[in-house]
Structures are given as structure tokens and as C-alpha cells.
Motif scaffolding. Structure first.
Motif, short mmCIF file in Angstrom:
data_model
loop_
_atom_site.label_atom_id
_atom_site.label_comp_id
_atom_site.label_asym_id
_atom_site.label_seq_id
_atom_site.Cartn_x
_atom_site.Cartn_y
_atom_site.Cartn_z
N ARG A 182 -45.04 -18.85 20.13
CA ARG A 182 -46.14 -18.83 20.30
C ARG A 182 -46.49 -17.82 21.50
O ARG A 182 -46.14 -17.38 21.78
CB ARG A 182 -46.44 -20.01 20.36
CG ARG A 182 -48.27 -20.69 20.78
CD ARG A 182 -48.03 -21.90 21.14
NE ARG A 182 -47.84 -23.12 20.51
CZ ARG A 182 -48.95 -23.37 19.43
NH1 ARG A 182 -50.08 -22.97 19.03
NH2 ARG A 182 -48.54 -24.52 18.39
N VAL A 183 -47.93 -16.86 20.80
CA VAL A 183 -48.16 -15.98 21.71
C VAL A 183 -49.73 -15.97 20.85
O VAL A 183 -50.40 -16.61 20.54
CB VAL A 183 -47.83 -15.02 20.93
CG1 VAL A 183 -46.03 -14.26 21.48
CG2 VAL A 183 -48.30 -14.68 19.16
N GLU A 184 -50.22 -15.64 22.00
CA GLU A 184 -52.01 -14.74 22.23
C GLU A 184 -52.13 -14.34 20.40
O GLU A 184 -51.73 -13.72 19.93
CB GLU A 184 -51.76 -14.64 23.41
CG GLU A 184 -52.12 -14.94 24.61
CD GLU A 184 -52.95 -15.59 25.35
OE1 GLU A 184 -53.90 -15.83 23.97
OE2 GLU A 184 -52.48 -16.49 25.93
N SER A 185 -52.98 -14.40 20.50
CA SER A 185 -53.82 -14.26 19.14
C SER A 185 -54.40 -13.14 18.98
O SER A 185 -54.98 -12.42 20.52
CB SER A 185 -55.04 -15.20 19.07
OG SER A 185 -54.05 -16.18 18.10
N PRO A 186 -54.85 -11.91 18.67
CA PRO A 186 -55.11 -11.03 18.71
C PRO A 186 -57.23 -11.02 19.12
O PRO A 186 -57.08 -12.12 18.87
CB PRO A 186 -55.00 -9.97 17.33
CG PRO A 186 -54.31 -11.02 16.56
CD PRO A 186 -54.21 -12.04 17.20
N LYS A 187 -57.50 -10.32 19.86
CA LYS A 187 -58.55 -10.21 20.54
C LYS A 187 -59.48 -9.63 19.25
O LYS A 187 -59.50 -9.05 18.68
CB LYS A 187 -58.67 -9.34 21.75
CG LYS A 187 -57.90 -9.89 23.22
CD LYS A 187 -58.43 -11.07 23.25
CE LYS A 187 -57.26 -11.25 24.44
NZ LYS A 187 -57.32 -12.45 24.11
N LYS A 237 -53.25 -20.36 23.07
CA LYS A 237 -51.72 -19.94 22.56
C LYS A 237 -52.37 -20.30 21.07
O LYS A 237 -51.51 -21.14 20.58
CB LYS A 237 -50.41 -19.27 22.83
CG LYS A 237 -50.47 -18.54 24.02
CD LYS A 237 -49.46 -18.56 24.47
CE LYS A 237 -48.96 -17.97 25.50
NZ LYS A 237 -47.25 -17.60 26.52
N LYS A 238 -52.87 -19.34 20.04
CA LYS A 238 -52.77 -19.98 18.53
C LYS A 238 -52.33 -18.98 17.60
O LYS A 238 -51.78 -19.48 16.23
CB LYS A 238 -54.18 -20.16 18.19
CG LYS A 238 -55.35 -21.40 18.47
CD LYS A 238 -54.42 -22.25 19.18
CE LYS A 238 -55.17 -23.70 19.91
NZ LYS A 238 -55.26 -24.08 19.87
N SER A 239 -51.44 -17.84 18.01
CA SER A 239 -50.58 -17.40 16.72
C SER A 239 -48.61 -17.64 17.23
O SER A 239 -48.49 -18.24 18.16
CB SER A 239 -50.60 -16.33 17.04
OG SER A 239 -50.73 -15.36 15.57
#
Length: 139
Positions: A90-95, A109-111
Motif C-alpha cells: 500500500r502506498v500514497e496515491s498520486p496527487k 493510502k489508497k494505491s
């Protein structure tokens, strides 16, 4: 380059590498699912390919619009990767470039850091990588 449609196999087949969500629960018809609750409805992810026949699509577009050539087939991977199995990735989604509409705004974190590659191997030919990406860049 023909002036009239010609019957035969498509000469310009392509596909889109995509990811699809397999859902586990259902909402009532017409009832939206808040984005921060979406994962409660998702069992896992699969690879998904959307196949198109671009030469046939050219003949369908005007004046009728796209029909079966736009998506004449779909294929998915033979496995489902659960959200639990993806948790370590799981990682941060792009801005977003522009502010998202309220119903699409989420927190946390949705990505997922999932490397994606596409290889094509013609019959009796060499395998060639035609695409390389990562799911983390999707939003």
C-alpha cells in the motif's frame, strides 16, 4: 485504405492493460458507496485486458458510434490477489492535478505498488515487452 469495408481478420488489434476490482458485497440499486467505504466492498484485484479492433472501429464510428470493435473481448488474469495480500504494498496515491469532486476525495493510502508489464509474443516469434508501468500512478 479501402473505400468500402472488407471482410477478414482485423489488421489493427490492440488492448489496454488495466486492473479490475472483484467485489464481495452489494449496495442497493442506486445507493452510492462512499469512497472511504469502498474497500469494504472489494475482495481483490485482477489484471484486466480490454481488446479492440481499431480498423473495424473506424468503420463503425461514423455515423453510428462505437459498437463491438471498441471492446470485442475482455480477459482477466486467472487469479485474484486479495486486498489483505496487497497490504504490504500500500502506498500514497498520486496527487491530483485538479481538485477531485467531493465524492471522489479520500483519505489515507489508497494505491498499491504493483509493477505491471506487457509482453507480446507472435506465433513462432520472439517475446517483446511493449509496456511497463506501475499501478501506484493510477487514481
Amino acid at each position: 485504405d479501402a473505400d468500402e469495408p472488407v471482410f477478414g481478420p482485423s489488421q489493427r488489434v490492440d488492448f489496454e492493460l488495466e486492473m479490475a476490482f472483484i467485489t464481495t458485497d452489494a449496495n442497493h440499486l442506486g445507493e452510492p458507496i462512499p469512497i472511504d467505504e469502498a474497500e469494504d466492498y472489494i475482495f481483490g484485484l485482477v489484471l484486466f485486458n480490454d481488446w479492440s479492433a481499431r480498423d473495424i472501429q473506424t468503420w463503425e464510428y461514423v455515423p453510428l458510434g462505437p459498437f463491438l470493435a471498441k471492446n470485442f473481448a475482455s480477459s482477466i488474469s486467472p487469479w485474484i490477489v486479495t486486498l489483505d495480500a496487497l497490504e504490504p504494498f500500500r502506498v500514497e496515491s498520486p496527487k491530483p492535478v485538479k481538485k477531485l469532486l467531493p465524492y471522489l476525495q479520500s483519505s489515507g493510502k489508497k494505491s498499491f505498488d504493483i509493477n505491471l508489464e506487457v509482453f507480446v509474443q507472435p506465433e513462432n516469434g520472439e517475446e517483446t515487452r511493449v509496456s511497463k508501468s506501475n499501478f501506484r500512478y493510477m487514481y
